[in-house]
Design a protein around this motif. Structure first.
Motif, PDB file in Angstrom:
ATOM      1  N   GLU A  79     -12.225 -36.839  45.075  1.00  0.00           N
ATOM      2  CA  GLU A  79     -13.617 -36.388  45.034  1.00  0.00           C
ATOM      3  C   GLU A  79     -13.827 -35.155  45.913  1.00  0.00           C
ATOM      4  O   GLU A  79     -14.697 -34.316  45.624  1.00  0.00           O
ATOM      5  N   ALA A  80     -13.029 -35.033  46.979  1.00  0.00           N
ATOM      6  CA  ALA A  80     -13.207 -33.920  47.916  1.00  0.00           C
ATOM      7  C   ALA A  80     -12.540 -32.631  47.445  1.00  0.00           C
ATOM      8  O   ALA A  80     -12.886 -31.544  47.909  1.00  0.00           O
ATOM      9  N   ARG A  81     -11.600 -32.737  46.524  1.00  0.00           N
ATOM     10  CA  ARG A  81     -10.883 -31.546  46.058  1.00  0.00           C
ATOM     11  C   ARG A  81     -11.793 -30.649  45.221  1.00  0.00           C
ATOM     12  O   ARG A  81     -12.756 -31.095  44.605  1.00  0.00           O
ATOM     13  N   ALA A  82     -11.440 -29.385  45.192  1.00  0.00           N
ATOM     14  CA  ALA A  82     -12.213 -28.422  44.399  1.00  0.00           C
ATOM     15  C   ALA A  82     -11.978 -28.609  42.907  1.00  0.00           C
ATOM     16  O   ALA A  82     -12.894 -28.510  42.098  1.00  0.00           O
ATOM     17  N   GLY A  83     -10.735 -28.886  42.540  1.00  0.00           N
ATOM     18  CA  GLY A  83     -10.406 -29.009  41.128  1.00  0.00           C
ATOM     19  C   GLY A  83     -10.439 -30.438  40.626  1.00  0.00           C
ATOM     20  O   GLY A  83     -10.588 -31.390  41.389  1.00  0.00           O
ATOM     21  N   ILE A  84     -10.295 -30.585  39.321  1.00  0.00           N
ATOM     22  CA  ILE A  84     -10.251 -31.893  38.673  1.00  0.00           C
ATOM     23  C   ILE A  84      -8.794 -32.305  38.525  1.00  0.00           C
ATOM     24  O   ILE A  84      -7.946 -31.487  38.140  1.00  0.00           O
ATOM     25  N   PRO A  85      -8.447 -33.550  38.840  1.00  0.00           N
ATOM     26  CA  PRO A  85      -7.052 -33.982  38.746  1.00  0.00           C
ATOM     27  C   PRO A  85      -6.500 -33.852  37.332  1.00  0.00           C
ATOM     28  O   PRO A  85      -7.216 -34.059  36.346  1.00  0.00           O
ATOM     29  N   SER A  86      -5.261 -33.511  37.277  1.00  0.00           N
ATOM     30  CA  SER A  86      -4.609 -33.318  35.973  1.00  0.00           C
ATOM     31  C   SER A  86      -4.264 -34.653  35.329  1.00  0.00           C
ATOM     32  O   SER A  86      -3.881 -35.615  36.001  1.00  0.00           O
ATOM     33  N   MET A  87      -4.401 -34.712  33.995  1.00  0.00           N
ATOM     34  CA  MET A  87      -4.050 -35.925  33.270  1.00  0.00           C
ATOM     35  C   MET A  87      -2.548 -36.145  33.232  1.00  0.00           C
ATOM     36  O   MET A  87      -2.091 -37.212  32.824  1.00  0.00           O
TER      37      MET A  87
END
Length: 530
Positions: A401-409
């Motif tokens: 949630e704290a990261r700037a990007g969205i986690p990769s599938m």
């Protein structure tokens, strides 16, 4: 000389709006927030009133918290400010029935049930007999001997009941615990009067004799006192509330003349319930010119009805008890209707994110952070790439949630992705059965591409008590009752008290009222459900 005004408003006539206008007028005349006291019976109603008042008078909610409170909350505040409760002991002093009853049982050898003395526990027959009578006794400010004359279901001899009362009070004193009733008694005993030249008591019909007593004490320090309510909506009779307490306060009476909610035919049904089951008359009010739509369906046909006519506007499913709410929740889930309301059944944010995550994978939509985290909650770590230690998963989700990007599938196991694309996307999940599975599967059958928070909030399952002060375009009023409720209506007083409940249920309706009948175990409404 204190000036008293009684504001009597039928459903939808704007009692809270009237109270808000009084507050606005007071502030415009030069009074400050500290000069006004607004109380209501329920915490939910107080919170709702706080938002409405802040919006109408143009003041932030923070300073208005000094104005708007429940009676118990104001008593607690007075006890703290007068050092009858020490600040450092506030949290520990409040009696917690579910925890403290068990401690009392252990110390004194009793087996009282910590099920809560609520409307639902009483209606379901699960309330502890001693606690129910003890709380009622405190609320109406009477004695153990006198309480036995009221015909309440006491399962103790009078000597045993007195002994248990003595031990219970002894335990609270020894452990420095205080109940809501204790708070009011202490305020009355010490004659603690809050600041407030203008005092407003909303939902006054639900105040107990103990609350009316403290209100009388407080009103001695006021210039003007307003009581707003509707004695026909007296819902908390099990706590000692009685319509006559509101009616007998005294003062200038103002009847709000027009309901912005009710249509003529729905008002007629509600009025009939009162006329046939109580000694009271309904007020002459102006209703909306539109014609309401009233239907009746058997509960066995509800699922078919909902599949044919899915909800397209704000809708309430009103039930008499939480237990029946569970049955309604299963039907809505199978029909693919997202819903909120009674907490134990509502769609949770996690369930909503799970559904949206699965749909995102199935239609090649980018996962959001919350959706990715929902997969971690409902699928094994070996398939999601999450830490194997459950204690580390919380930190892992917080990091996502704290990261700037969205986690990769790409972190997800290909077998998980392929399984989610099948007809059973929950096959590899830890959701094997239960309401969560019904919700997900029903929403898929209905073809929902995404479920928003607004979707969930459009349909609510509520107890009739929980719907007080609210309205919806469509109301499904489920008439099923429990054996305890049915037995309670064997007396004239019981039938009267139950009529107030169903009067409230009917009058939540803005347009469409659907009675869902439960033949053989339902509340009888003449001409509708008999």
């Amino acid at each position: 000389m204190v000036s008293s005004n009684i504001i009597y408003g039928a459903p939808g006539t704007g009692k809270t709006t009237k109270c808000t206008q009084i507050i606005k007028d007071c502030l415009d005349s030069g009074l400050t927030e500290n000069d006004i006291l607004y109380t209501t019976y329920r915490r939910e109603a107080a919170d709702d009133a706080l938002s409405k008042i802040a919006r109408e008078v143009g003041i932030k909610t923070s300073p208005l918290r000094k104005v708007v409170n429940t009676i118990h909350g104001k008593c607690f505040s007075l006890l703290c400010s007068n050092r009858l409760i020490q600040a450092e002991n506030r949290k520990n002093m409040i009696f917690n029935e579910r925890k403290d009853i068990l401690k009392f049982n252990l110390e004194y050898g009793y087996n009282l049930k910590p099920t809560g003395v609520t409307e639902d526990s009483i209606s379901s027959g699960t309330a502890d007999p001693f606690l129910r009578v003890y709380n009622h006794m405190r609320s109406i400010m009477t004695t153990p001997s006198e309480i036995y004359k009221l015909g309440l279901p006491v399962q103790y001899s009078i000597s045993d009941f007195k002994r248990l009362c003595k031990y219970f009070e002894e335990w609270k004193n020894d452990n420095n615990k205080i109940e809501f009733s204790d708070m009011i008694d202490l305020v009355i005993k010490n004659e603690l009067i809050p600041d407030g030249k203008v005092q407003i008591y909303d939902e006054a019909q639900d105040m107990t004799p103990q609350m009316y007593t403290v209100a009388k004490v407080w009103s001695e320090g006021a210039d003007r006192v307003f009581l707003a309510g509707d004695h026909l909506q007296t819902l908390y009779t099990y706590s000692g509330a009685e319509p006559k307490l509101f009616l007998d306060w005294g003062g200038e009476l103002e009847i709000l003349p027009e309901s912005k909610r009710l249509t003529k035919d729905i008002w007629a049904i509600a009025s009939d319930i009162i006329k046939k089951n109580t000694p009271y008359n309904v007020p002459q009010i102006k209703t909306r010119p539109e014609t309401g739509n009233v239907k009746q369906i058997n509960h066995t046909n509800l699922e078919h009805y909902l599949l044919k006519f899915p909800h397209d506007a704000e809708t309430f499913h009103l039930v008499r008890t939480n237990y029946l709410g569970g049955r309604v929740a299963e039907i809505l889930a199978r029909c693919g209707v997202p819903f909120s309301g009674i907490t134990r059944y509502s769609w949770t944010p996690s369930e909503r994110n799970l559904y949206n995550a699965i749909q995102s994978i199935r239609i090649f939509r980018q996962l959001t952070k919350s959706e990715f985290c929902a997969l971690l909650d409902y699928y094994p770590a070996r398939l999601t790439g999450a830490p194997s230690n459950p204690r580390d998963v919380t930190d892992y989700k917080a990091d996502i949630e704290a990261r700037a990007g969205i986690p990769s599938m790409t972190k997800l196991n290909p077998n998980l992705i392929e399984s989610i694309k099948t007809e059973d996307p929950l096959k590899l999940s830890n959701v094997k059965k239960g309401l969560t599975r019904l919700k997900i599967e029903g929403a898929f059958r209905r073809g929902l591409l995404r479920i928003s928070a607004n979707d969930v909030n459009m349909v609510k399952i509520l107890t009739i008590h929980g719907s007080k002060g609210m309205q919806a375009t469509n109301v499904f009023l489920h008439t099923g009752i429990t054996r305890a409720i049915d037995q309670g209506m064997l007396t004239k007083k019981g039938r009267e008290n139950e009529a107030f409940v169903w009067y409230v249920g009917v009058t939540r309706t803005y347009n469409n009222l659907v009675f869902v009948s439960y033949p053989g175990c339902q509340y009888q409404i003449s001409g509708v459900c008999a």
